[in-house]
Motif scaffolding. Sequence first.
Motif, mmCIF file in Angstrom:
data_model
loop_
_atom_site.group_PDB
_atom_site.id
_atom_site.type_symbol
_atom_site.label_atom_id
_atom_site.label_comp_id
_atom_site.label_asym_id
_atom_site.label_seq_id
_atom_site.Cartn_x
_atom_site.Cartn_y
_atom_site.Cartn_z
ATOM 1 N N HIS A 149 -1.813 6.927 -21.518
ATOM 2 C CA HIS A 149 -0.726 6.087 -22.007
ATOM 3 C C HIS A 149 -1.295 4.790 -22.566
ATOM 4 O O HIS A 149 -1.936 4.021 -21.829
ATOM 5 C CB HIS A 149 0.262 5.775 -20.884
ATOM 6 N N LEU A 150 -1.058 4.545 -23.859
ATOM 7 C CA LEU A 150 -1.635 3.402 -24.550
ATOM 8 C C LEU A 150 -0.546 2.461 -25.060
ATOM 9 O O LEU A 150 0.579 2.883 -25.333
ATOM 10 C CB LEU A 150 -2.498 3.867 -25.722
ATOM 11 N N PRO A 151 -0.881 1.192 -25.248
ATOM 12 C CA PRO A 151 0.091 0.221 -25.754
ATOM 13 C C PRO A 151 0.110 0.157 -27.277
ATOM 14 O O PRO A 151 -0.737 0.748 -27.957
ATOM 15 C CB PRO A 151 -0.452 -1.102 -25.181
ATOM 16 N N GLY A 152 1.079 -0.587 -27.797
ATOM 17 C CA GLY A 152 1.108 -0.923 -29.212
ATOM 18 C C GLY A 152 1.176 0.280 -30.127
ATOM 19 O O GLY A 152 1.614 1.374 -29.744
ATOM 20 N N GLU A 153 0.724 0.052 -31.355
ATOM 21 C CA GLU A 153 0.643 1.108 -32.366
ATOM 22 C C GLU A 153 -0.828 1.393 -32.632
ATOM 23 O O GLU A 153 -1.405 0.934 -33.626
ATOM 24 C CB GLU A 153 1.338 0.686 -33.658
ATOM 25 N N PRO A 154 -1.479 2.142 -31.753
ATOM 26 C CA PRO A 154 -2.907 2.381 -31.920
ATOM 27 C C PRO A 154 -3.201 3.321 -33.084
ATOM 28 O O PRO A 154 -2.424 4.226 -33.390
ATOM 29 C CB PRO A 154 -3.324 2.998 -30.585
ATOM 30 N N PHE A 155 -4.320 3.104 -33.727
ATOM 31 C CA PHE A 155 -4.760 3.987 -34.807
ATOM 32 C C PHE A 155 -5.145 5.352 -34.237
ATOM 33 O O PHE A 155 -5.489 5.488 -33.059
ATOM 34 C CB PHE A 155 -5.947 3.372 -35.533
ATOM 35 N N ILE A 156 -5.130 6.352 -35.097
ATOM 36 C CA ILE A 156 -5.408 7.730 -34.686
ATOM 37 C C ILE A 156 -6.808 7.871 -34.098
ATOM 38 O O ILE A 156 -7.060 8.759 -33.263
ATOM 39 C CB ILE A 156 -5.223 8.705 -35.873
ATOM 40 N N ASP B 94 4.480 -2.922 -26.711
ATOM 41 C CA ASP B 94 4.157 -3.136 -28.122
ATOM 42 C C ASP B 94 3.861 -4.600 -28.430
ATOM 43 O O ASP B 94 3.922 -5.016 -29.578
ATOM 44 C CB ASP B 94 5.321 -2.643 -28.989
ATOM 45 N N GLY B 95 3.516 -5.389 -27.394
ATOM 46 C CA GLY B 95 3.216 -6.791 -27.608
ATOM 47 C C GLY B 95 2.206 -7.047 -28.708
ATOM 48 O O GLY B 95 2.417 -7.911 -29.573
ATOM 49 N N PRO B 96 1.085 -6.309 -28.750
ATOM 50 C CA PRO B 96 0.079 -6.560 -29.785
ATOM 51 C C PRO B 96 0.420 -5.964 -31.141
ATOM 52 O O PRO B 96 -0.272 -6.233 -32.121
ATOM 53 C CB PRO B 96 -1.180 -5.909 -29.216
ATOM 54 N N GLY B 97 1.478 -5.140 -31.227
ATOM 55 C CA GLY B 97 1.782 -4.472 -32.492
ATOM 56 C C GLY B 97 0.696 -3.465 -32.828
ATOM 57 O O GLY B 97 0.193 -2.744 -31.952
ATOM 58 N N TYR B 98 0.305 -3.412 -34.095
ATOM 59 C CA TYR B 98 -0.750 -2.475 -34.509
ATOM 60 C C TYR B 98 -2.050 -2.775 -33.770
ATOM 61 O O TYR B 98 -2.408 -3.934 -33.545
ATOM 62 C CB TYR B 98 -0.999 -2.574 -36.011
#
Length: 434
Positions: A359-366, A389-393
Amino acid sequence: MPTFHLATFACDVTPPPGHPLCGGWIEPVRAVADPLQALGVILLGMGRPVVLCAIDWCGLRNQAHRLWQQALARAAHTVPENVAVHCVHPHDAPFADVEAERMLERVPGGPPSLDLKFFERVVAETAAAARAALARTTPFSHIGAGQARVEQVASNRRVIGPDGKVKYWRGSATRDATARAEPEGLIDPWLKTLSFWQESRPLAALSYYATHPMSYYGHGHVSSDFCGLARQQLQEEARSVFQIYFTGCAGNIAAGKYNDGAVANRPVLRDRIHAALKQAWAATKRQPIDGWEWRVEPVKLPPRAERAFGEEESRRLLADARAARALRANAAFQLAWLRRLDQPIDLTCLDFGKALVLHLPGEPFIEYQLKAQALRPDAFVCVAGYGDDGPGYIPTAQAYFEGGYETTVALSGPGSEKLLQEAMARLLKAAKGT
């Protein structure tokens, strides 16, 4: 064998007319194309319960994520770090940052991003649904794992040119035929389904796939879009199996190669996801379990160093009544992120041995999803993005040098990649050297 139980819960989280969508950046609610849901499963029998929940919202940032996590923890008689709350990320849906909304309300003409009373109500209702579910738990003895390739949905949003910079950027809907003609690029083509069984009877299925889940948006018509619609279609076909869908590491992944934004494409994309869901189910193999581990890794991601991301500039922009509403809202999100930097983000892992969920935060890259799978090539690894999603991308370090949209709005800096990968390796119990 020990006895394990699970409970499933569902709650309607559709916003009312006039509610902001996507943080107030697009048209507010005018109509409901299809309702939004919070769907979850509670696992019991190995110490403190574990809660996994996917919400058909665009995002939950900072305090908004913590409040939902804490409410579900109280309802399930567990601790917040044992609760994984993730958003599916459709854009015709709410985007919640409680502190940012309070800042917007305090400045003249601040554009609304969230109805706080509505937010409090749906959080309480979701927790009540989880609490009620504990009265009807079901024993489970096996897990299942299956996967299938998704055809003609995902493509990398960032087409890199010969100079090493972003040449084309393909959003969810890409009208530029030249950009659509470029190759898919780096994606994860596999949809993975982890399921829970009582012997040969299936109980719940959790599916994971990495793409931005939007076909079109911005007209004020609430929708879970094509991924949510595919999940719902499968739920209607197999009512005895509780279906949940999680979006993976889709920060730089969308359907842009295969979608020009035409309304007719939504059911086409829905059907492609639905076909993969059915194929992954048909490919599922069961195995008995004797328990699981739940691991937590707190991480503090570094902020951006550029002046435009700093507190002084964000405060100035937030107070500027002449600035565009999207810019003022984004300034509030940046300030909320800066104010929570001392509070780490929890990365978590549910480990069944040969099957794991990260389980990861934000919108992580592939690249983070592919790295997780490479860290444990011996196991079936599912990855859920869009937690806190605090950090966004969350781009890779290299992406900051390539340019492109994501790096202009990402709130954490290039040092995030190393920190996340090290935490991922510990969570996944990766062999040294991988």
